[in-house]
Design a protein around this motif. Sequence first.
Motif, PDB file in Angstrom:
ATOM      1  N   ILE A 247     -35.200   3.084  10.802  1.00  0.00           N
ATOM      2  CA  ILE A 247     -34.757   2.215  10.938  1.00  0.00           C
ATOM      3  C   ILE A 247     -33.748   3.169  12.658  1.00  0.00           C
ATOM      4  CG2 ILE A 247     -32.498   1.262  11.497  1.00  0.00           C
ATOM      5  CD1 ILE A 247     -35.553   0.276   9.479  1.00  0.00           C
ATOM      6  N   VAL A 248     -33.708   3.559  13.499  1.00  0.00           N
ATOM      7  CA  VAL A 248     -33.333   3.943  14.650  1.00  0.00           C
ATOM      8  C   VAL A 248     -32.079   2.772  15.422  1.00  0.00           C
ATOM      9  CG1 VAL A 248     -33.992   4.674  17.095  1.00  0.00           C
ATOM     10  CG2 VAL A 248     -35.166   4.926  15.374  1.00  0.00           C
ATOM     11  N   ALA A 249     -31.063   3.619  15.729  1.00  0.00           N
ATOM     12  CA  ALA A 249     -29.745   3.100  16.247  1.00  0.00           C
ATOM     13  C   ALA A 249     -29.400   3.757  17.602  1.00  0.00           C
ATOM     14  CB  ALA A 249     -28.637   2.540  14.865  1.00  0.00           C
ATOM     15  N   THR A 250     -27.976   3.537  17.877  1.00  0.00           N
ATOM     16  CA  THR A 250     -27.232   3.986  18.561  1.00  0.00           C
ATOM     17  C   THR A 250     -26.043   3.719  18.934  1.00  0.00           C
ATOM     18  OG1 THR A 250     -27.729   2.646  20.609  1.00  0.00           O
ATOM     19  CG2 THR A 250     -28.984   3.864  20.848  1.00  0.00           C
ATOM     20  N   THR A 251     -24.962   4.955  19.022  1.00  0.00           N
ATOM     21  CA  THR A 251     -23.619   5.095  19.193  1.00  0.00           C
ATOM     22  C   THR A 251     -23.032   5.691  20.356  1.00  0.00           C
ATOM     23  OG1 THR A 251     -21.958   4.993  17.645  1.00  0.00           O
ATOM     24  CG2 THR A 251     -23.528   6.319  17.343  1.00  0.00           C
ATOM     25  N   ARG A 252     -21.716   5.276  20.900  1.00  0.00           N
ATOM     26  CA  ARG A 252     -20.887   6.032  21.576  1.00  0.00           C
ATOM     27  C   ARG A 252     -20.376   6.498  20.846  1.00  0.00           C
ATOM     28  NH1 ARG A 252     -23.601   5.970  26.912  1.00  0.00           N
ATOM     29  NH2 ARG A 252     -24.943   5.077  27.276  1.00  0.00           N
ATOM     30  N   GLN A 253     -19.438   6.032  19.729  1.00  0.00           N
ATOM     31  CA  GLN A 253     -18.607   6.324  19.138  1.00  0.00           C
ATOM     32  C   GLN A 253     -18.336   8.066  18.820  1.00  0.00           C
ATOM     33  OE1 GLN A 253     -17.054   3.793  16.495  1.00  0.00           O
ATOM     34  NE2 GLN A 253     -15.889   4.648  14.948  1.00  0.00           N
ATOM     35  N   THR A 254     -17.536   8.905  18.589  1.00  0.00           N
ATOM     36  CA  THR A 254     -17.349  10.136  18.620  1.00  0.00           C
ATOM     37  C   THR A 254     -17.560  10.100  16.767  1.00  0.00           C
ATOM     38  OG1 THR A 254     -15.770  10.885  19.795  1.00  0.00           O
ATOM     39  CG2 THR A 254     -15.795  12.364  18.066  1.00  0.00           C
ATOM     40  N   MET A 255     -18.623  11.073  16.394  1.00  0.00           N
ATOM     41  CA  MET A 255     -18.592  11.195  15.038  1.00  0.00           C
ATOM     42  C   MET A 255     -17.536  12.205  14.312  1.00  0.00           C
ATOM     43  SD  MET A 255     -21.825   9.472  14.174  1.00  0.00           S
ATOM     44  CE  MET A 255     -21.061   7.914  14.891  1.00  0.00           C
ATOM     45  N   GLN A 256     -17.108  11.753  13.435  1.00  0.00           N
ATOM     46  CA  GLN A 256     -16.191  12.174  12.659  1.00  0.00           C
ATOM     47  C   GLN A 256     -16.353  11.826  11.072  1.00  0.00           C
ATOM     48  OE1 GLN A 256     -11.819  10.659  13.559  1.00  0.00           O
ATOM     49  NE2 GLN A 256     -12.173  12.141  15.179  1.00  0.00           N
ATOM     50  N   PHE A 257     -17.150  13.003  10.720  1.00  0.00           N
ATOM     51  CA  PHE A 257     -17.702  12.932   8.988  1.00  0.00           C
ATOM     52  C   PHE A 257     -16.853  12.948   7.359  1.00  0.00           C
ATOM     53  CE2 PHE A 257     -21.630  14.462  11.602  1.00  0.00           C
ATOM     54  CZ  PHE A 257     -22.268  13.090  12.088  1.00  0.00           C
ATOM     55  N   ARG A 258     -17.160  12.238   7.088  1.00  0.00           N
ATOM     56  CA  ARG A 258     -16.742  12.103   6.259  1.00  0.00           C
ATOM     57  C   ARG A 258     -17.984  12.817   4.755  1.00  0.00           C
ATOM     58  NH1 ARG A 258     -13.925   8.291   7.829  1.00  0.00           N
ATOM     59  NH2 ARG A 258     -14.241   6.759   6.603  1.00  0.00           N
ATOM     60  N   LEU A 259     -18.329  13.968   4.227  1.00  0.00           N
ATOM     61  CA  LEU A 259     -19.148  13.853   4.064  1.00  0.00           C
ATOM     62  C   LEU A 259     -19.041  13.805   2.376  1.00  0.00           C
ATOM     63  CD1 LEU A 259     -20.439  17.810   4.934  1.00  0.00           C
ATOM     64  CD2 LEU A 259     -21.116  15.048   6.469  1.00  0.00           C
ATOM     65  N   ASP A 260     -20.314  13.630   1.197  1.00  0.00           N
ATOM     66  CA  ASP A 260     -20.641  12.911  -0.194  1.00  0.00           C
ATOM     67  C   ASP A 260     -21.361  14.391  -0.067  1.00  0.00           C
ATOM     68  OD1 ASP A 260     -20.685  12.711  -3.090  1.00  0.00           O
ATOM     69  OD2 ASP A 260     -22.117  10.878  -2.732  1.00  0.00           O
TER      70      ASP A 260
END
Length: 221
Positions: free
Chosen positions: A137-150
């Motif tokens: 699935i292809v998607a887009t975002t302009r939101q800053t990516m702040q990850f909380r990794l599992d």
Amino acid sequence: MPTNQPVELPLPVQPMTRLGEQRSRTRSAYNQASVGLAYGRHAGPVPGDARQAAVLIMLAWDGAQWNLPLTKRPTSLRHHGGQICFPGGRLEAGESAVEAAVREFDEELGIVPDDLQILGRLSTMHVYASHNVVTPIVATTRQTMQFRLDPVEVAQAIMLPWDALTDESRWTMRSMQRPIFRNREVVDSFTFRYRALQFGEHLIWGATAMMLAELCQVGYR
């Protein structure tokens, strides 16, 4: 919440939902030209007992360029341990491919962007090693990516710039030797060739590289 409405991008990408015929041609050419063992593993008839899965290919805008979040799997995992892949996993009962891809992205990276928009999907693929039929699935975002990794599923998050994806000098042909077992004993070996993307210390190959190559090809008008 995710939406199925197309989104205009500041790079020459067109909605993936309109590219079914072109996707098939691209995947077929990629398999025939550069991937050994593709038929019967990634591109051949899918076994009836294969499980349905989905991954989320996110185009994330950082203010200057598009990036694709990838994950490096812990070496302790049974399937694809230590390899680089897109966030994703198997569909749960009643889920669509989009719902599963977004849920898995959230579970692995700890974020679902508020402005997430779904562009469409690439070709489905039978991933031989895990016996999954994967829908990208292809998607887009302009939101800053702040990850909380599992930590159970993700050892490291990797942001792949679009420019690195489309840099032909980073794509190389490799070969790998694998053993052939009979009654749990090694009786022979075989060698196959595959195309891979080198990004810093990371080598991206297998199903993920095939998806990236297709995305790179259909992303241009």
